[in-house]
Every structure is written in C-alpha cells, then in structure tokens.
Scaffold this motif. Structure first.
Motif, PDB file in Angstrom:
ATOM      1  N   UNK A   1       0.836  -1.194   0.000  1.00 51.83           N
ATOM      2  CA  UNK A   1       0.000   0.000   0.000  1.00 51.83           C
ATOM      3  C   UNK A   1       0.876   1.250   0.000  1.00 51.83           C
ATOM      4  N   UNK A   2       0.247   2.375  -0.370  1.00 55.74           N
ATOM      5  CA  UNK A   2       0.965   3.656  -0.383  1.00 55.74           C
ATOM      6  C   UNK A   2       1.525   3.982   0.999  1.00 55.74           C
ATOM      7  N   UNK A   3       0.718   3.822   2.039  1.00 63.95           N
ATOM      8  CA  UNK A   3       1.173   4.149   3.383  1.00 63.95           C
ATOM      9  C   UNK A   3       2.318   3.240   3.818  1.00 63.95           C
ATOM     10  N   UNK A   4       2.249   1.959   3.453  1.00 60.94           N
ATOM     11  CA  UNK A   4       3.354   1.061   3.770  1.00 60.94           C
ATOM     12  C   UNK A   4       4.631   1.510   3.075  1.00 60.94           C
ATOM     13  N   UNK A   5       4.513   1.843   1.798  1.00 65.41           N
ATOM     14  CA  UNK A   5       5.692   2.247   1.032  1.00 65.41           C
ATOM     15  C   UNK A   5       6.319   3.517   1.594  1.00 65.41           C
ATOM     16  N   UNK A   6       5.476   4.479   1.966  1.00 63.19           N
ATOM     17  CA  UNK A   6       5.995   5.754   2.464  1.00 63.19           C
ATOM     18  C   UNK A   6       6.632   5.611   3.840  1.00 63.19           C
ATOM     19  N   UNK A   7       6.043   4.791   4.682  1.00 64.73           N
ATOM     20  CA  UNK A   7       6.454   4.748   6.090  1.00 64.73           C
ATOM     21  C   UNK A   7       7.321   3.557   6.462  1.00 64.73           C
ATOM     22  N   UNK A   8       7.623   2.672   5.500  1.00 61.23           N
ATOM     23  CA  UNK A   8       8.439   1.508   5.795  1.00 61.23           C
ATOM     24  C   UNK A   8       9.811   1.949   6.315  1.00 61.23           C
ATOM     25  N   UNK A   9      10.348   1.179   7.240  1.00 62.78           N
ATOM     26  CA  UNK A   9      11.662   1.474   7.809  1.00 62.78           C
ATOM     27  C   UNK A   9      12.726   0.923   6.861  1.00 62.78           C
ATOM     28  N   UNK A  10      12.888   1.590   5.727  1.00 61.61           N
ATOM     29  CA  UNK A  10      13.810   1.119   4.696  1.00 61.61           C
ATOM     30  C   UNK A  10      14.778   2.227   4.336  1.00 61.61           C
ATOM     31  N   UNK A  11      16.044   2.012   4.644  1.00 61.53           N
ATOM     32  CA  UNK A  11      17.098   2.936   4.239  1.00 61.53           C
ATOM     33  C   UNK A  11      18.228   2.116   3.664  1.00 61.53           C
ATOM     34  N   UNK A  12      18.329   2.098   2.341  1.00 64.15           N
ATOM     35  CA  UNK A  12      19.386   1.320   1.698  1.00 64.15           C
ATOM     36  C   UNK A  12      20.564   2.197   1.287  1.00 64.15           C
ATOM     37  N   UNK A  13      20.372   3.511   1.347  1.00 61.43           N
ATOM     38  CA  UNK A  13      21.436   4.458   1.010  1.00 61.43           C
ATOM     39  C   UNK A  13      21.935   5.116   2.290  1.00 61.43           C
ATOM     40  N   UNK A  14      23.219   4.968   2.638  1.00 62.76           N
ATOM     41  CA  UNK A  14      23.741   5.597   3.856  1.00 62.76           C
ATOM     42  C   UNK A  14      23.675   7.120   3.779  1.00 62.76           C
ATOM     43  N   UNK A  15      23.533   7.764   4.943  1.00 58.08           N
ATOM     44  CA  UNK A  15      23.538   9.231   4.981  1.00 58.08           C
ATOM     45  C   UNK A  15      24.899   9.785   4.563  1.00 58.08           C
ATOM     46  N   UNK A  16      25.940   9.125   4.998  1.00 56.61           N
ATOM     47  CA  UNK A  16      27.293   9.561   4.670  1.00 56.61           C
ATOM     48  C   UNK A  16      28.103   8.353   4.211  1.00 56.61           C
ATOM     49  N   UNK A  17      29.064   8.591   3.325  1.00 55.99           N
ATOM     50  CA  UNK A  17      29.866   7.509   2.767  1.00 55.99           C
ATOM     51  C   UNK A  17      31.269   8.034   2.514  1.00 55.99           C
ATOM     52  N   UNK A  18      32.277   7.238   2.874  1.00 49.91           N
ATOM     53  CA  UNK A  18      33.665   7.582   2.572  1.00 49.91           C
ATOM     54  C   UNK A  18      34.281   6.444   1.771  1.00 49.91           C
ATOM     55  N   UNK A  19      35.431   6.709   1.168  1.00 53.31           N
ATOM     56  CA  UNK A  19      36.091   5.685   0.362  1.00 53.31           C
ATOM     57  C   UNK A  19      36.595   4.528   1.212  1.00 53.31           C
ATOM     58  N   UNK A  20      36.628   4.690   2.517  1.00 51.07           N
ATOM     59  CA  UNK A  20      37.044   3.598   3.405  1.00 51.07           C
ATOM     60  C   UNK A  20      35.911   2.621   3.702  1.00 51.07           C
ATOM     61  N   UNK A  21      34.680   3.012   3.354  1.00 50.82           N
ATOM     62  CA  UNK A  21      33.515   2.196   3.687  1.00 50.82           C
ATOM     63  C   UNK A  21      33.272   1.122   2.634  1.00 50.82           C
ATOM     64  N   UNK A  22      32.637   0.022   3.081  1.00 51.09           N
ATOM     65  CA  UNK A  22      32.089  -0.947   2.139  1.00 51.09           C
ATOM     66  C   UNK A  22      30.712  -0.472   1.710  1.00 51.09           C
TER      67      UNK A  22
END
Length: 432
Positions: free
Chosen positions: A390-411
């Motif tokens: 559903x739309x509400x599920x899609x909007x509110x799902x606890x899904x974060x696949x992109x990190x807030x911050x990333x450095x070249x040392x990270x996987x």
C-alpha cells in the motif's frame, strides 16, 4: 532512447508552456535582473546527464556562468568540462577554476557553496542528501529523476521540498514530459473531458537495457559499484525506478492522483551474471488508484525483444496514446491529433527554470517528483516481495538502503558472496 535524447545537446533555446506555481505578489525571493546579475551555476555529478544539463542551463540564459563542478571521480569531471567547453566552441566562455573542481564523495558541499543555482545529477541514491544541503543553503535547484532510492530518502526530499517552497526557491525535477508541449496539450484535452474519467491504462519502458562497466583490476568494491551504479539498488533503485519512473509519473499526472496499492511480478532471466549486480531485468506491476483506475506498468531490459516507451490511457469516453499524440473515441475515431512543433523538453525545463529565477516566479516540482519516485519504489517493493504494497506502507516503511554519509574507506551496503554474486530479491521470501 533516454540517453540519446538527453545527451543531444540543443543550442537553440526553446519556448513552451510549463507548470509554474506563481506565488502572490510580495512573497517572491530575490529577483535576478536579466543582463545585470550573473547567475552562478554548480554541477554536481559530471556524467552524461549532468554534462547535458549543464549545457542546457548555460544555453537557457546568457548570463549564467559555470563556476564549480563536483564528482566522485576526477576523470568524469575532466571529461565533462572538456565536453561542455567543446560544445560551445568559443561561443560562450567556460572557465571553471581548478580550485573549484571538487573530486570525492564530499565535494558536493564546496561546489554548492559557490553557486546560486545547482544541478544535481549524480546517481539518484545521493539525491536526498545533496538536495537537502542545497535547499538549506538557499540555492535554486535542477535535479534529475528519480529523487531517491528508498522510502527514507523520499521522506527526506519531501521535507526539503516543503522548505524550498517556504523559501520561494525554484526546484525543477527532470521528469521532462511535464515540459513537453505534446503532453501538455494532451493533458489539456483530457482535463476538458475528451476521454471522460480514466479507468485504466498501460505504461511501458521496454528496451534492450543499458551499459555494463566490467570490474577493473585494483578497484575497491565501493569504486566498482559506483562506476557500475545502475546495477545496485542503493545507487540506482532498479530500472523500474531509474527509467520507468517517466511513464509511471505520466499515469499519476494524467489521473491527478497517486496509487493506493501495487502488486506485481518480476525477475532476472537474461540479466543474471556477476556484472549485473542485484537488479531485475523485468517488472510488471498493477497500480490501483482510489478512483478504481488500474494502471498496468511494464518495463524490461532484455536484448532482442520488443521495444516500446510510451503511455496509453483509457477513459469512459475514449483513450489517449501519448506516443503518436492521439485521442480516440470509443468507436476508434481520432478526435484529436497533436501537430505542434514540440520543442525539446530537456531544454525547455531549463528555460523555464531560469526565466522563473529572473522574474521572481517559483516552480515547485519537488513534491510530485518525490511522490512519483515513491510510486516506482512501491512497484519495486511489490515485485521483489510478491506481496500487495500500500501507499502508506511504502511511504512509512523502515527502509534505508542508502547511507547518509559515505567515505572511500567504507564498504557499500550490498556486498558480493565468495563467488562474486550479489543477493537477489526473491518473491515470497523478501519482506518489507
């Protein structure tokens, strides 16, 4: 088709109608007088699309100057600068000082700091963070679609888009059909009742697929995925989002609403090697709207198959086919046929952006850009899981696949197994 048209640099500025949100008199931000104020432009993301957008921005206004550039990779930045310079061939001075060429994952901040207007054209996973920084620092923005790859990013963009409207900052999103005269005239006919109430439709992005950039010796896993970004969801979001969003967005736009639920299927049949990351090569989704309308959405990346990129919508009185620009009655007679010049919408969106900045008007594409992004993400969630989303599920799902911050040392968020294969979403197993 997408890449060829977006990289076909258009020198002639084009005029067309577009969707401006004009705020009441006295509520506008700073007005830049044409011919008296230079508008400083920063390019963040120096691939083919970013390069093309920079050329179109510089074409749209004689008093725009490119002052800063940022990219994760130095070769991409240098190649972009050379292409922009070669395009104008002395007709317009391109002089980005070396100190304003920022290489790395955090260079976007320094580039944005130099400018009045910014182009955000990195892989879409970075878009929410870059957009947030630009709006927080009072910049006008052109950003490519999609505007996020996960629900967390969509919520972030919606928040920044609201702030942008409050600050009277212009935000144009590269869903360029909103700036294409053919679509605008067809929509006008639909709004006048030419096909009645929309009850169903079919939207397509079927093609042979896109490039593959094989792993190079000495590359870290992060660099490999960044170079081959199309095949990783944290960066791209799968082709149902990165390309097919155009067609899904048209359905939302013409219906005037967003779907309440989605269900579908998809998988990997020909795109199934180590160099194909984790994304599918085909998706089929049924989007259901509150009105009862159902849109059948299909996208495919399989060489040697039927190619089709367009939208067809049926209503109680007739149908509209955006490809040929036709509206037909229920009996099959053509009641309207678009026969205009149809100026290049990739140029028009920049023409409109810079005209709005000059005139003190405000264009606010951020909200619908985010909501059409979420629609495509909802479709991906449905095909990956095999469940109704559903739309509400899609909007509110606890899904974060992109990190807030990333450095070249990270996987990167997704890592290969011992055989070099990546985890593939499996219907009936993958859950949200």
């Amino acid at each position: 088709m997408e890449n060829k048209s977006r990289r076909n640099f258009c020198k002639a500025a084009a005029l067309s109608t577009g969707g401006l949100l004009i705020l009441p008199t006295g509520m506008h931000g700073k007005i830049y007088g044409s011919g008296s104020d230079k508008l400083r432009l920063a390019l963040v993301g120096c691939g083919g699309r970013g390069t093309g957008a920079a050329v179109q921005a510089l074409t749209a206004d004689a008093d725009v100057e490119l002052v800063a550039m940022a990219d994760a990779f130095e070769d991409r930045l240098n190649g972009s600068l050379s292409a922009i310079t070669d395009h104008f061939d002395g007709e317009k001075e391109i002089n980005v000082p070396e100190k304003n060429r920022f290489v790395g994952l955090d260079g976007y901040r320094q580039a944005i700091d130099q400018a009045d207007v910014v182009i955000l054209a990195t892989p879409p996973g970075f878009r929410p963070t870059h957009f947030e920084y630009a709006i927080a620092n009072d910049k006008h923005v052109f950003m490519e679609k999609p505007v996020a790859t996960d629900a967390y990013g969509v919520r972030k963009v919606l928040k920044s888009a609201k702030i942008a409207k409050e600050k009277k900052l212009n935000v144009v999103v590269g869903l360029q059909r909103h700036y294409e005269d053919k679509y605008l005239q067809l929509l006008n006919q639909v709004k006048k009742g030419a096909i009645g109430q929309i009850t169903s439709g079919q939207v397509y992005w079927n093609s042979g697929g896109v490039w593959v950039r094989p792993r190079q010796q000495g590359q870290s896993e992060l660099e490999y995925q960044m170079r081959n970004w199309y095949y990783f969801n944290w960066l791209c979001g799968d082709h149902i989002l990165e390309q097919h969003i155009h067609n899904i967005d048209v359905a939302n736009w013409f219906i005037g609403d967003y779907p309440v639920s989605a269900q579908g299927m998809g998988g990997r049949q020909v795109r199934n090697g180590k160099d194909h990351g984790e994304i599918y090569d085909h998706h089929f989704v049924e989007f259901t709207y509150a009105s009862g309308a159902v849109i059948a959405s299909q996208c495919r990346h399989q060489p040697g198959t039927m190619s089709r990129v367009n939208e067809v919508l049926q209503g109680t009185k007739g149908s509209v086919n955006t490809g040929p620009g036709e509206i037909k009655t229920l009996s099959g007679e053509t009641s309207y046929k678009y026969d205009g010049d149809n100026p290049n919408p990739y140029q028009v969106e920049h023409d409109k952006l810079f005209a709005a900045i000059r005139n003190g008007d405000v264009i606010s594409n951020g909200e619908y850009g985010a909501k059409s992004t979420l629609t495509a993400i909802m479709g991906r969630m449905a095909t990956y899981s095999g469940q109704v989303i559903t739309w509400d599920q899609a909007l509110n799902v606890d899904m974060q696949i992109m990190p807030d911050e990333l450095t070249w040392k990270d996987n990167p968020p997704t890592m290969p197994d011992a055989n070099g294969m990546y985890p593939i979403p499996t219907p009936g197993v993958t859950k949200y």
